[in-house]
Design a protein around this motif. Structure first.
Motif, mmCIF file in Angstrom:
data_model
loop_
_atom_site.group_PDB
_atom_site.id
_atom_site.type_symbol
_atom_site.label_atom_id
_atom_site.label_comp_id
_atom_site.label_asym_id
_atom_site.label_seq_id
_atom_site.Cartn_x
_atom_site.Cartn_y
_atom_site.Cartn_z
ATOM 1 N N GLU A 183 46.117 84.501 7.007
ATOM 2 C CA GLU A 183 47.186 84.020 7.708
ATOM 3 C C GLU A 183 46.698 82.938 8.981
ATOM 4 O O GLU A 183 47.234 82.189 9.721
ATOM 5 N N ASP A 184 45.246 83.175 9.067
ATOM 6 C CA ASP A 184 44.652 82.053 9.878
ATOM 7 C C ASP A 184 45.030 80.548 9.841
ATOM 8 O O ASP A 184 44.928 79.762 10.735
ATOM 9 N N GLN A 185 45.180 80.191 8.560
ATOM 10 C CA GLN A 185 45.725 78.703 8.176
ATOM 11 C C GLN A 185 46.851 78.246 8.982
ATOM 12 O O GLN A 185 47.166 77.160 9.027
ATOM 13 N N TYR A 186 47.675 79.334 9.372
ATOM 14 C CA TYR A 186 48.769 78.779 10.282
ATOM 15 C C TYR A 186 48.634 78.766 11.644
ATOM 16 O O TYR A 186 49.645 78.422 12.465
ATOM 17 N N ILE A 187 47.400 79.090 12.087
ATOM 18 C CA ILE A 187 47.010 79.146 13.338
ATOM 19 C C ILE A 187 46.030 77.907 13.841
ATOM 20 O O ILE A 187 46.292 77.405 15.001
ATOM 21 N N TYR A 188 45.211 77.891 12.919
ATOM 22 C CA TYR A 188 43.888 76.825 13.196
ATOM 23 C C TYR A 188 43.946 75.909 11.896
ATOM 24 O O TYR A 188 44.166 76.483 11.134
ATOM 25 N N TYR A 189 43.511 74.548 12.237
ATOM 26 C CA TYR A 189 43.426 73.688 10.930
ATOM 27 C C TYR A 189 42.056 74.046 10.308
ATOM 28 O O TYR A 189 40.963 74.150 11.036
ATOM 29 N N PRO A 190 42.094 74.485 9.290
ATOM 30 C CA PRO A 190 41.124 75.137 8.284
ATOM 31 C C PRO A 190 39.808 74.157 8.252
ATOM 32 O O PRO A 190 38.629 74.638 8.317
ATOM 33 N N ASP A 191 39.928 72.649 8.476
ATOM 34 C CA ASP A 191 38.712 71.909 8.440
ATOM 35 C C ASP A 191 38.102 72.153 9.598
ATOM 36 O O ASP A 191 36.760 72.046 9.847
ATOM 37 N N LEU A 192 38.837 72.350 11.006
ATOM 38 C CA LEU A 192 38.199 72.384 12.102
ATOM 39 C C LEU A 192 37.284 73.862 12.090
ATOM 40 O O LEU A 192 36.156 73.749 12.726
ATOM 41 N N VAL A 193 37.718 74.883 11.475
ATOM 42 C CA VAL A 193 37.265 76.200 11.558
ATOM 43 C C VAL A 193 35.929 76.153 10.547
ATOM 44 O O VAL A 193 34.850 76.523 11.013
ATOM 45 N N ASN A 194 36.149 75.380 9.557
ATOM 46 C CA ASN A 194 34.912 75.275 8.605
ATOM 47 C C ASN A 194 33.768 74.506 9.320
ATOM 48 O O ASN A 194 32.635 74.972 9.063
ATOM 49 N N LYS A 195 34.134 73.482 9.796
ATOM 50 C CA LYS A 195 33.040 72.676 10.635
ATOM 51 C C LYS A 195 32.459 73.396 11.655
ATOM 52 O O LYS A 195 31.283 73.378 11.978
ATOM 53 N N SER A 196 32.971 74.161 12.306
ATOM 54 C CA SER A 196 32.816 74.833 13.442
ATOM 55 C C SER A 196 31.622 76.105 12.894
ATOM 56 O O SER A 196 30.384 76.210 13.745
ATOM 57 N N ILE A 197 32.090 76.510 11.887
ATOM 58 C CA ILE A 197 31.097 77.495 11.191
ATOM 59 C C ILE A 197 29.924 76.844 10.854
ATOM 60 O O ILE A 197 28.771 77.517 10.959
ATOM 61 N N GLU A 198 30.038 75.704 10.241
ATOM 62 C CA GLU A 198 28.667 75.074 9.704
ATOM 63 C C GLU A 198 27.758 74.548 10.954
ATOM 64 O O GLU A 198 26.600 74.860 10.732
ATOM 65 N N VAL A 199 28.266 74.355 11.987
ATOM 66 C CA VAL A 199 27.628 73.962 13.290
ATOM 67 C C VAL A 199 26.866 75.121 13.778
ATOM 68 O O VAL A 199 25.998 75.039 14.065
ATOM 69 N N LEU A 200 27.891 76.301 13.766
ATOM 70 C CA LEU A 200 26.891 77.421 14.328
ATOM 71 C C LEU A 200 25.917 78.099 13.482
ATOM 72 O O LEU A 200 24.921 78.808 14.232
ATOM 73 N N LYS A 201 25.997 77.905 12.284
ATOM 74 C CA LYS A 201 24.982 78.096 11.364
ATOM 75 C C LYS A 201 23.522 77.788 11.483
ATOM 76 O O LYS A 201 22.526 78.260 11.421
ATOM 77 N N GLU A 202 23.498 76.409 12.353
ATOM 78 C CA GLU A 202 22.277 75.887 12.722
ATOM 79 C C GLU A 202 21.934 76.258 14.152
ATOM 80 O O GLU A 202 20.812 75.795 14.583
ATOM 81 N N VAL A 203 22.461 77.384 14.666
ATOM 82 C CA VAL A 203 22.295 77.550 16.098
ATOM 83 C C VAL A 203 21.632 79.021 15.965
ATOM 84 O O VAL A 203 22.016 79.896 15.310
ATOM 85 N N ASP A 204 20.684 79.320 17.022
ATOM 86 C CA ASP A 204 20.064 80.448 17.296
ATOM 87 C C ASP A 204 20.459 80.909 18.598
ATOM 88 O O ASP A 204 21.727 81.499 19.103
ATOM 89 N N ILE A 205 19.547 80.347 19.604
ATOM 90 C CA ILE A 205 20.107 80.485 20.937
ATOM 91 C C ILE A 205 21.194 79.605 21.326
ATOM 92 O O ILE A 205 20.537 78.349 21.104
ATOM 93 N N LEU A 206 22.111 79.732 21.916
ATOM 94 C CA LEU A 206 23.049 78.643 22.291
ATOM 95 C C LEU A 206 22.895 77.967 23.611
ATOM 96 O O LEU A 206 23.054 78.425 24.628
ATOM 97 N N TYR A 207 21.965 76.930 23.725
ATOM 98 C CA TYR A 207 21.857 76.132 24.781
ATOM 99 C C TYR A 207 22.897 75.525 25.287
ATOM 100 O O TYR A 207 23.552 74.739 24.474
ATOM 101 N N GLU A 208 23.455 75.537 26.569
ATOM 102 C CA GLU A 208 24.427 74.846 27.101
ATOM 103 C C GLU A 208 24.424 73.456 27.042
ATOM 104 O O GLU A 208 25.427 72.737 26.922
ATOM 105 N N ALA A 209 23.225 72.821 27.167
ATOM 106 C CA ALA A 209 23.053 71.309 27.231
ATOM 107 C C ALA A 209 23.232 70.839 25.604
ATOM 108 O O ALA A 209 23.467 69.500 25.474
ATOM 109 N N LYS A 210 23.288 71.652 24.735
ATOM 110 C CA LYS A 210 23.546 71.028 23.240
ATOM 111 C C LYS A 210 25.054 71.214 22.765
ATOM 112 O O LYS A 210 25.423 70.717 21.782
#
Length: 727
Positions: free
Chosen positions: A569-596
């Motif tokens: 059902e998530d596809q009706y709430i969020y654009y899948p492309d944005l969700v996938n890009k967000s997951i890919e970006v977060l995979k590269e993160v360990d500690i989430l520095y605010e400046a980044k």
């Protein structure tokens, strides 16, 4: 003596003479003139305040009619005519040219009803002339009072002023009214100054009359935040905002004093006589309620107001009483030009441009105002277009200054806002300041919530407070039931609870071991958990969710888990492309520095709006510009009012199980308590339920026949069984 005699025998209200009421309205007018000193320039009329003085002074003279006076008696019968029309008779004594007299006529005649309504029922010269005879018995007394008005005028403006010697037939009134109605029908475009003059004249007169009737004789000044907030150390953004004059964009994380910085900016941009009003726009009613409580405590109730669709219900809950009249009065005062700091939804601002009832008063208050737009990232393209187009109009015609801010704004959106609102200055925290807010370690889990149950239980068994956020109500209800037999303090929270149940749940949030929730926790709730498990979502939404863990940064670095898989059902709430890009970006993160974070946001939103979003933005922007062009003072466009209310994508209904209790409360006149039984349903869900026959109308009330469970909320897929409790 004649004036005193008149004041005691001609009444504006059953308990107030015409003289008393007029003097009260003049006091409010005097306050407006002091705060909105530049109004004549915007109206393109150096005589604006002089003319408005006479509109104020004469606006209720028609109440001297014998029929109106008889109506005020306890057993008096309804008069059936409009005093405003008769009041204009005395405008003939003023020594102005016809163009100036037209303005005064229009301001007076529309200070209660708009031109369309008056035309339907009262635009008949023969009836008007017949009704004028009812003024004759008190005509001399009213003219004597008018002489007193002349003295007040000279005191206020220092100008010699001579009235005409005799009253002539009021031919100009109907000539003016017919001309304006013809302009509306022919969609004749008004000159900008003429439009603004009508808006300000009618708006200020209506506001002064309403405030005087509510017992107010002046309007409050904006409080100085610098005298209230005595910080030992200021963030760089706060220092900057204390000095900067002009429109501005501010990005800063939650907890960095963003609100105080914005208020400092509001103070820096105030100047005596330049409006002295600050409007604080937030996207959600919960955010507005929380901000209202926070600022009211700092600045006082008389300085702070709030506006949103459920304001009456909120006042009822705060006051703990069901006095319908008092609560309506309090809500109405928040709508008037009274309190200098108002917190509101964007729709309360946009609403005025749809020409709804009283829009001139709403717009007049915005003259030279300072508008703070918070959490700008939270709006969809449609609302963004409506808001930016409205703000651009206010900038161009009312010299409104704007501060746009958020914890996270994609660069493409910053550029769009800066282009539309001509904002050239941006301020943010330094890298060192930003990294002080670093408080999360991110891990993306390669599975869904159901495969995370063991990990969640381990945290609970260690005594950790766990927050689980799902993207749909259905998924949240399913997951919550998996914890049913576990001995932890737990609650489910989503948007499909009745208001009274949701409030009860929110009161317990700080005492829970486990909270399973939807996106409703992304804003305003003051909660602080130890660890988060969340379904995938666009990065800006995830960052809001992260903010509900280790909120104040006092727990070192806390773990937040992002699941790589959600529900179908998530596809009706969020654009899948944005969700996938967000997951890919977060995979590269360990500690989430605010400046980044800005860099991460731009990786996800680098392409800007999708093609569909951009088309929607442009279409709405074009429609809104057309709407602004067709905006007429003195006229309420009911068709546009309908268009405005269609902007909202939900309806309210009572669960069938609670229909009896709701009706009983209504019968007892406990309206606000009854409102606690309403539940929100999206329009999409409404149409689906309608097709299934699970929602119906009963006495102008929507009733939903889906099952309602006090712990789970409304379960749309299951029909209600009223008998189940008896079996």
């Amino acid at each position: 003596m004649g004036c005193f005699y008149m004041s005691q025998n001609i009444f504006a209200k059953p308990d107030e003479s015409l003289k008393e009421h007029t003097e009260k309205v003049l006091k409010v007018f005097k306050s407006f003139r002091k705060i909105y000193q530049n109004a004549p320039a915007y109206a393109g009329d150096p005589l604006f305040f002089q003319k408005l003085f006479w509109a104020v002074f004469l606006h209720d003279f028609g109440k001297g009619a014998t029929g109106f006076q008889e109506q005020l008696n306890p057993k008096g019968k309804r008069w059936g005519y409009r005093h405003e029309l008769l009041s204009t008779y005395f405008v003939n004594l003023l020594p102005y040219n016809d163009n100036d007299l037209e303005d005064i006529h229009l301001w007076i005649v529309t200070h209660h009803k708009d031109l369309r309504e008056l035309q339907e029922k009262y635009f008949d010269e023969e009836t008007y002339n017949d009704r004028l005879k009812e003024i004759k018995p008190v005509e001399k007394e009213l003219i004597t009072f008018l002489e007193e008005g002349k003295r007040k005028f000279q005191e206020m403006f220092g100008d010699e002023f001579n009235l005409k010697d005799n009253l002539a037939d009021n031919e100009l009134l109907f000539k003016t009214l017919k001309k304006m109605i013809k302009n509306v029908r022919m969609e004749k475009k008004l000159e900008a100054k003429e439009k603004i003059r009508g808006i300000l004249g009618r708006g200020f007169l209506m506001a002064a009359d309403h405030l005087a009737s509510a017992g107010k004789d002046y309007i409050e000044n904006f409080p100085a935040p610098s005298r209230v907030y005595k910080f030992h150390n200021l963030y760089s953004t706060q220092k900057f905002c204390r000095e900067f004059k002009g429109s501005l964009m501010l990005t800063a994380p939650t907890g960095s004093g963003k609100t105080e910085a914005a208020l400092f900016w509001g103070e820096a941009n105030q100047k005596p006589g330049e409006g002295d009003r600050v409007f604080y726009i937030l996207p959600y009613t919960a955010s507005i309620n929380a901000m209202y409580d926070r600022l009211k405590e700092k600045f006082g109730e008389e300085k702070v107001g709030f506006l949103h669709g459920k304001a009456q219900y909120y006042l009822y809950k705060k006051l703990g009483e069901d006095d319908l009249t008092r609560i309506r009065d309090l809500k109405d005062l928040n709508r008037k030009i009274l309190k200098p700091l108002k917190i509101m939804t964007p729709f309360q601002l946009i609403k005025a441009f749809f020409g709804v009832k009283g829009f001139e008063m709403n717009l007049a208050e915005l003259l030279e105002a300072k508008v703070i737009v918070d959490e700008i990232h939270a709006y969809d393209p449609r609302t963004t277009a409506l808001l930016l187009t409205s703000l651009k109009f206010l900038q161009d015609h009312f010299n409104v200054r704007t501060l746009v801010m958020s914890a996270t704004i994609p660069t493409f959106l910053k550029n769009l806002i800066q282009e539309k609102l001509a904002i050239s200055q941006e301020v943010t925290l330094t890298s060192d300041e930003l990294n002080r807010f670093t408080r999360h370690r991110v891990e993306v889990l390669p599975y869904d919530i159901f495969n995370s149950m063991q990990k969640i239980k381990e945290y609970l068994n260690k005594g950790k407070k766990v927050l689980v956020i799902l993207n749909t109500v259905k998924r949240a209800q399913e997951v919550y039931q998996l914890f049913a037999d576990m001995p932890f303090r737990k609650k489910l929270l989503h948007g499909r609870f009745m208001q009274r149940h949701r409030e009860a749940i929110e009161r317990e949030l700080s005492d829970l071991d486990l909270l399973v929730a939807t996106q409703v926790v992304e804003v305003s709730l003051d909660i602080d958990y130890d660890v988060l498990f969340t379904e995938p979502a666009p990065l800006d939404a995830l960052l809001q969710r992260f903010g509900r863990v280790n909120r104040k940064g006092q727990k070192g670095i806390s773990k937040v888990y992002v699941l790589s898989t959600g529900s179908s059902e998530d596809q009706y709430i969020y654009y899948p492309d944005l969700v996938n890009k967000s997951i890919e970006v977060l995979k590269e993160v360990d500690i989430l520095y605010e400046a980044k974070i800005q860099e991460m946001i731009d990786k996800v939103y680098g392409q800007g709006f999708t093609k569909k979003q951009e088309e929607l933005f442009k279409e709405v922007e074009k429609s809104m510009k057309s709407l602004l062009d067709s905006l007429y003072p003195y006229v309420v466009f009911e068709e546009n009012e309908d268009r405005f209310y269609k902007l909202f994508n939900s309806v309210e209904a009572v669960p069938e199980r609670y229909l009896g209790e709701y009706q009983e409360l209504v019968e007892q006149d406990k309206y606000f308590e009854a409102m606690g039984y309403l539940v929100n349903i999206s329009l999409n869900q409404f149409f689906k339920l309608q097709k299934q026959g699970h929602i119906y109308r009963k006495d102008n009330l929507l009733v939903v026949g889906s099952r309602y469970d006090d712990e789970l909320g409304l379960i749309l897929d299951e029909p209600e069984s009223i008998l189940e409790g008896f079996i």
